[in-house]
Design a protein around this motif. Structure first.
Motif, PDB file in Angstrom:
ATOM      1  N   ILE A  53       0.769  -1.232   0.073  1.00 29.09           N
ATOM      2  CA  ILE A  53      -0.052   0.243  -0.024  1.00 29.09           C
ATOM      3  C   ILE A  53       0.814   1.444  -0.128  1.00 29.09           C
ATOM      4  O   ILE A  53       1.748   1.400   0.741  1.00 29.09           O
ATOM      5  CB  ILE A  53      -0.915   0.076   1.374  1.00 29.09           C
ATOM      6  N   LYS A  54       0.503   2.149  -1.001  1.00 27.25           N
ATOM      7  CA  LYS A  54       1.017   3.588  -0.871  1.00 27.25           C
ATOM      8  C   LYS A  54       0.052   4.535  -0.641  1.00 27.25           C
ATOM      9  O   LYS A  54      -0.856   4.659  -1.218  1.00 27.25           O
ATOM     10  CB  LYS A  54       1.633   3.769  -2.478  1.00 27.25           C
ATOM     11  N   GLY A  55       0.118   5.100   0.662  1.00 23.12           N
ATOM     12  CA  GLY A  55      -0.714   6.074   1.176  1.00 23.12           C
ATOM     13  C   GLY A  55      -0.557   7.320   0.730  1.00 23.12           C
ATOM     14  O   GLY A  55       0.744   7.600   0.229  1.00 23.12           O
ATOM     15  N   SER A  56      -1.046   8.515   1.023  1.00 20.62           N
ATOM     16  CA  SER A  56      -0.730   9.644   0.624  1.00 20.62           C
ATOM     17  C   SER A  56      -0.705  10.534   1.897  1.00 20.62           C
ATOM     18  O   SER A  56      -1.140  10.198   3.096  1.00 20.62           O
ATOM     19  CB  SER A  56      -1.709  10.463  -0.251  1.00 20.62           C
ATOM     20  N   ARG A  57      -0.194  11.743   1.590  1.00 20.77           N
ATOM     21  CA  ARG A  57       0.071  12.776   2.994  1.00 20.77           C
ATOM     22  C   ARG A  57      -0.268  14.072   2.442  1.00 20.77           C
ATOM     23  O   ARG A  57      -0.469  14.563   1.370  1.00 20.77           O
ATOM     24  CB  ARG A  57       1.601  12.548   3.315  1.00 20.77           C
TER      25      ARG A  57
END
Length: 263
Positions: free
Chosen positions: A117-121
């Motif tokens: 998983i690549k989350g965002s910020r």
């Protein structure tokens, strides 16, 4: 509820004031992890004292991994921490990331075999960061002045599916909001310890996962985090590290020789 065990990995270096806010946001989570691993790239006694105090305040086992400060050697200490991880699933953040209260819950709900998983910020401005450090209030409203990227700052899970992408992709990963299966991490031999200095250790790892056939699950409006403002780190080795990433992409290799295990 997941049937697998989970570890939260925090990478930190010499910013105890920020790490204190990270700990506060962990304490406010709707879902707890089974253990917390702190990969400390040579911080001074203030960080150790803070971690000791946090350990006394929580029921979650906290493991502190530290080595001497000989420059930016983040990959080495992260590999050391992850070698000792008991979790089947790893959620990774940095020590200057404040977590929205459903951050861990969202990562665990979206975890899927064959994916990382690549989350965002959302980036916080210098003035907003200063205010948060003074108030120690980790409840951040997405519409507040100084909170960047309103989409990234907003948790709205009912619309999250509109932004989700499941692709073979590596070049956009940020290790500050990242989760993966430990089994996959071990198969690619973890982080590449030859990448010293700031930059691209995350996308180089993601490239090897991609070459293995592990897809990226990209999240928005879930797993929300806020990045405290700080000055840009020295980037002396950035070009060399990026060339290593390109070599992995072009060659299709899945493992590094100098990783969590020396091959």
């Amino acid at each position: 509820m997941p049937t697998y065990s989970t570890s939260l990995l925090i990478a930190t270096y010499n910013w105890a004031e920020a790490l204190e806010l990270v700990f506060k946001s962990i304490a406010a989570q709707t879902r707890v992890v089974d253990e917390i691993l702190i990969a400390d790239d040579g911080s001074d006694h203030r960080t150790r004292s803070l971690i000791d105090a946090f350990r006394r305040s929580t029921d979650i086992p906290v493991k502190h991994f530290w080595h001497e400060d000989h420059g930016f050697r983040k990959t080495i200490i992260m590999n050391e921490a992850l070698a000792s991880a008991n979790g089947d699933y790893i959620i990774q953040i940095d020590g200057d990331i404040i977590l929205q209260s459903s951050f861990i819950e969202d990562h665990l709900n979206e975890a899927k075999k064959g994916f990382y998983i690549k989350g965002s910020r959302s980036m916080l401005s210098e003035s907003r960061t200063r205010s948060i450090l003074q108030s120690k209030n980790v409840q951040i409203h997405p519409l507040t002045e100084g909170v960047g990227s309103k989409i990234n700052a907003t948790r709205f899970p009912f619309l999250s599916f509109l932004f989700r992408g499941d692709k073979l992709r590596s070049n956009n990963l940020r290790g500050c909001n990242f989760s993966f299966w430990k089994k996959d991490f071990m198969r690619v031999n973890g982080y590449n310890n030859d990448l010293e200095g700031w930059g691209h250790e995350d996308i180089e790892l993601a490239a090897r996962l991609t070459n293995l056939g592990i897809k990226q699950r990209q999240l928005k409006m879930k797993a929300v985090c806020f990045h405290l403002y700080h000055k840009i780190n020295a980037r002396n080795n950035e070009d060399l590290n990026y060339k290593n990433y390109q070599r992995v992409v072009e060659s299709g290799i899945t493992t590094c020789k100098n990783g969590i295990k020396q091959i």
